[in-house]
Design a protein around this motif. Structure first.
Motif, mmCIF file in Angstrom:
data_model
loop_
_atom_site.group_PDB
_atom_site.id
_atom_site.type_symbol
_atom_site.label_atom_id
_atom_site.label_comp_id
_atom_site.label_asym_id
_atom_site.label_seq_id
_atom_site.Cartn_x
_atom_site.Cartn_y
_atom_site.Cartn_z
ATOM 1 N N PRO A 270 0.815 -1.221 0.000
ATOM 2 C CA PRO A 270 0.000 0.000 0.000
ATOM 3 C C PRO A 270 0.850 1.274 0.000
ATOM 4 O O PRO A 270 1.996 1.269 0.462
ATOM 5 C CB PRO A 270 -0.787 -0.107 1.309
ATOM 6 C CG PRO A 270 0.100 -0.906 2.215
ATOM 7 C CD PRO A 270 0.869 -1.855 1.335
ATOM 8 N N LEU A 275 -1.948 5.624 4.917
ATOM 9 C CA LEU A 275 -2.039 4.788 6.126
ATOM 10 C C LEU A 275 -2.045 5.651 7.394
ATOM 11 O O LEU A 275 -2.560 5.254 8.428
ATOM 12 C CB LEU A 275 -0.866 3.801 6.207
ATOM 13 C CG LEU A 275 -0.766 2.753 5.101
ATOM 14 C CD1 LEU A 275 0.482 1.886 5.311
ATOM 15 C CD2 LEU A 275 -1.995 1.856 5.091
ATOM 16 N N MET A 278 -5.718 6.757 8.417
ATOM 17 C CA MET A 278 -6.749 5.736 8.283
ATOM 18 C C MET A 278 -7.518 5.567 9.609
ATOM 19 O O MET A 278 -6.911 5.476 10.677
ATOM 20 C CB MET A 278 -5.982 4.442 7.960
ATOM 21 C CG MET A 278 -6.770 3.340 7.399
ATOM 22 S SD MET A 278 -5.642 1.991 6.943
ATOM 23 C CE MET A 278 -4.384 2.052 8.164
ATOM 24 N N PHE A 283 -9.233 0.638 8.430
ATOM 25 C CA PHE A 283 -8.188 -0.372 8.588
ATOM 26 C C PHE A 283 -8.806 -1.771 8.559
ATOM 27 O O PHE A 283 -8.319 -2.659 7.859
ATOM 28 C CB PHE A 283 -7.434 -0.147 9.901
ATOM 29 C CG PHE A 283 -6.382 -1.191 10.175
ATOM 30 C CD1 PHE A 283 -5.183 -1.184 9.483
ATOM 31 C CD2 PHE A 283 -6.597 -2.204 11.114
ATOM 32 C CE1 PHE A 283 -4.213 -2.160 9.715
ATOM 33 C CE2 PHE A 283 -5.642 -3.173 11.343
ATOM 34 C CZ PHE A 283 -4.447 -3.141 10.645
ATOM 35 N N SER A 293 -2.943 -8.175 10.173
ATOM 36 C CA SER A 293 -3.725 -7.158 10.886
ATOM 37 C C SER A 293 -3.957 -7.551 12.344
ATOM 38 O O SER A 293 -4.594 -6.809 13.077
ATOM 39 C CB SER A 293 -5.074 -6.957 10.195
ATOM 40 O OG SER A 293 -5.889 -8.094 10.397
ATOM 41 N N LYS A 297 -4.019 -1.530 14.119
ATOM 42 C CA LYS A 297 -3.553 -0.468 13.222
ATOM 43 C C LYS A 297 -2.223 0.153 13.667
ATOM 44 O O LYS A 297 -1.409 0.563 12.847
ATOM 45 C CB LYS A 297 -4.667 0.592 13.218
ATOM 46 C CG LYS A 297 -4.523 1.727 12.287
ATOM 47 C CD LYS A 297 -5.764 2.619 12.338
ATOM 48 C CE LYS A 297 -5.743 3.513 13.570
ATOM 49 N NZ LYS A 297 -6.710 4.626 13.531
ATOM 50 N N GLN A 301 0.942 1.592 11.365
ATOM 51 C CA GLN A 301 1.161 3.039 11.196
ATOM 52 C C GLN A 301 2.557 3.442 11.666
ATOM 53 O O GLN A 301 3.239 4.232 11.018
ATOM 54 C CB GLN A 301 0.095 3.825 11.961
ATOM 55 C CG GLN A 301 -1.263 3.734 11.293
ATOM 56 C CD GLN A 301 -2.302 4.599 11.973
ATOM 57 O OE1 GLN A 301 -2.351 4.663 13.199
ATOM 58 N NE2 GLN A 301 -3.147 5.247 11.186
ATOM 59 N N ALA A 304 4.902 2.469 9.049
ATOM 60 C CA ALA A 304 4.755 3.333 7.866
ATOM 61 C C ALA A 304 5.494 4.658 8.099
ATOM 62 O O ALA A 304 6.160 5.181 7.195
ATOM 63 C CB ALA A 304 3.277 3.593 7.585
#
Ligand code: SF4
Length: 379
Positions: A270, A275, A278, A283, A293, A297, A301, A304
């Motif tokens: 992605p 992100l 989100m 999510f 997952s 989240k 994150q 990211a």
């Protein structure tokens, strides 16, 4: 029906169900493993995700009294994204490790094992069996090794002749006594590619993993990622697989026959910036069915943000400043501070100084001071 016949029928059923490998092991205690696990704990190498009761992990009868046999299965998963979207400046992407692609493998393996259990109960009415995928106390890898699915590589993965280590493992424990298979003999030989390639030295010796230094585990933690590892994470949002990618048994292996595991390129690779904003609901809708997952989240994150910092993506600065100012989670504010320090520039510097005057969380303050130091030195 003889035990040999029951085994043959189960092998046939496994094929029908689309199970790639099946093996049979005795349910004797895993005594050698027990010793290793004790040493592992003493050295502080555990991840914290494992079953805390070592007896339970090594004594199958604690999971199922009267346990006689453990049936191990393996399903191959793909290794290549068809038409992968490219990362570009201003549109950088992260990646989920291969073991997280498609539908959560726990669910897929559970369905296969339930099918197998149904057949076992037809063949041996009154038998007891319990399926386990990752979540059970027993070590999937120790079972798979004893059942002849593959050998335990120096990178601690189970390596199969046919599919390399790109396989999901599951098992079913039963009170039916079935003829065991022969464990596969070690196949690594002199190779040390995985030990040499591990960027954190987490593979402390062949087959010995310090989970506290393993990036695959660290991507799943919810706290701060240790600073010394942030530059080594690459684009990974969940998992890490260098020790598998370099393995000669994994080269050119790409099995795509399980539709459930086929990757959706936009899901597994992605764009990073979206992100950061989100919602929980978004999510869940977008990533909720993936194995990656399971920790929610926040770790995704955080990872990211680290990737954006590493890419020095200036277009991410406004988003990072917003997180630094308003996000209620210290891990996210602190990691955003780190990324802003890494990216640098007037806007980032001013935001860091302003946050330093207002922040109250000790760890975030530490990150802010560090980020400002980094910003000054431009390192
Ligand atoms: Fe074994 Fe080499 Fe693969 Fe490591 S990279 S698991 S040493 S074959």
């Amino acid at each position: 029906m003889t035990p040999e016949r029951v085994k043959e029928e189960l092998i046939r059923e496994a094929k029908r169900l689309g199970i790639d490998k099946i093996g049979f092991a005795s349910a004797d205690p895993f005594l050698e493993l027990k010793e290793r696990l004790i040493r592992h704990r003493e050295a502080g190498y555990e991840s914290g995700f494992e079953e805390p009761d070592i007896d339970k992990r090594t004594h199958p009868e604690k999971c199922l009294p009267e346990a006689k046999t453990i049936i191990a299965i393996a399903l191959a998963y793909p290794t290549k994204i068809p038409d992968p979207p490219a990362s570009e400046p201003g549109a950088y992407r992260g990646v989920f490790c291969r073991a997280s692609w498609g539908e959560d493998y726990h669910r897929v393996l559970k369905r296969k094992l339930e099918g197998l259990k149904e057949r076992l109960l037809e063949l041996v009415p009154g038998a007891t069996a319990e399926e386990m995928v990752d979540t059970g106390a027993l070590s999937d890898r120790a079972v798979a090794e004893r059942a002849g699915i593959g050998w335990s590589g120096k990178n601690t993965s189970i390596i199969t002749e046919e599919f390399g280590s790109w396989v999901y493992l599951g098992e079913m424990i039963t009170d039916v006594d079935l003829p065991p298979d022969t464990p596969v003999t070690e196949g690594c030989g002199d190779c040390t590619a995985c030990l040499d390639a591990c960027p954190t030295g987490a593979l402390v010796s062949p087959g010995r993993l310090n989970s506290q230094a393993c990036l695959a585990y660290l991507t799943q933690t919810k706290g701060f990622l240790p600073v010394e590892y942030r530059d080594r994470l690459g684009p990974y949002l969940y998992g890490f697989e260098t020790c598998q990618a370099v393995c000669p048994y994994n080269r050119k292996v790409n099995f795509t026959h399980h539709n459930e595991f086929l990757p959706d390129p936009e899901q597994v690779k992605p764009l990073l910036k979206p992100l950061l904003s989100m919602s929980n609901r978004e999510f869940r809708e977008r990533f909720g069915k993936m194995a990656g997952s399971w920790r929610g989240k926040k770790p995704i994150q955080r990872n990211a943000i680290i990737a954006l910092g590493r890419y020095r993506d200036r277009t991410a600065v406004p988003d990072l400043i917003r997180l630094l100012k308003t996000d209620p989670r210290p891990v996210i504010r602190g990691t955003a501070a780190w990324a802003l320090g890494r990216i640098g520039g007037d806007e980032a510097g001013e935001a860091l100084r302003n946050a330093l005057a207002e922040e109250t969380d000790d760890q975030v303050l530490w990150e802010l001071k560090n980020a400002l130091k980094e910003e000054k030195t431009g390192s």
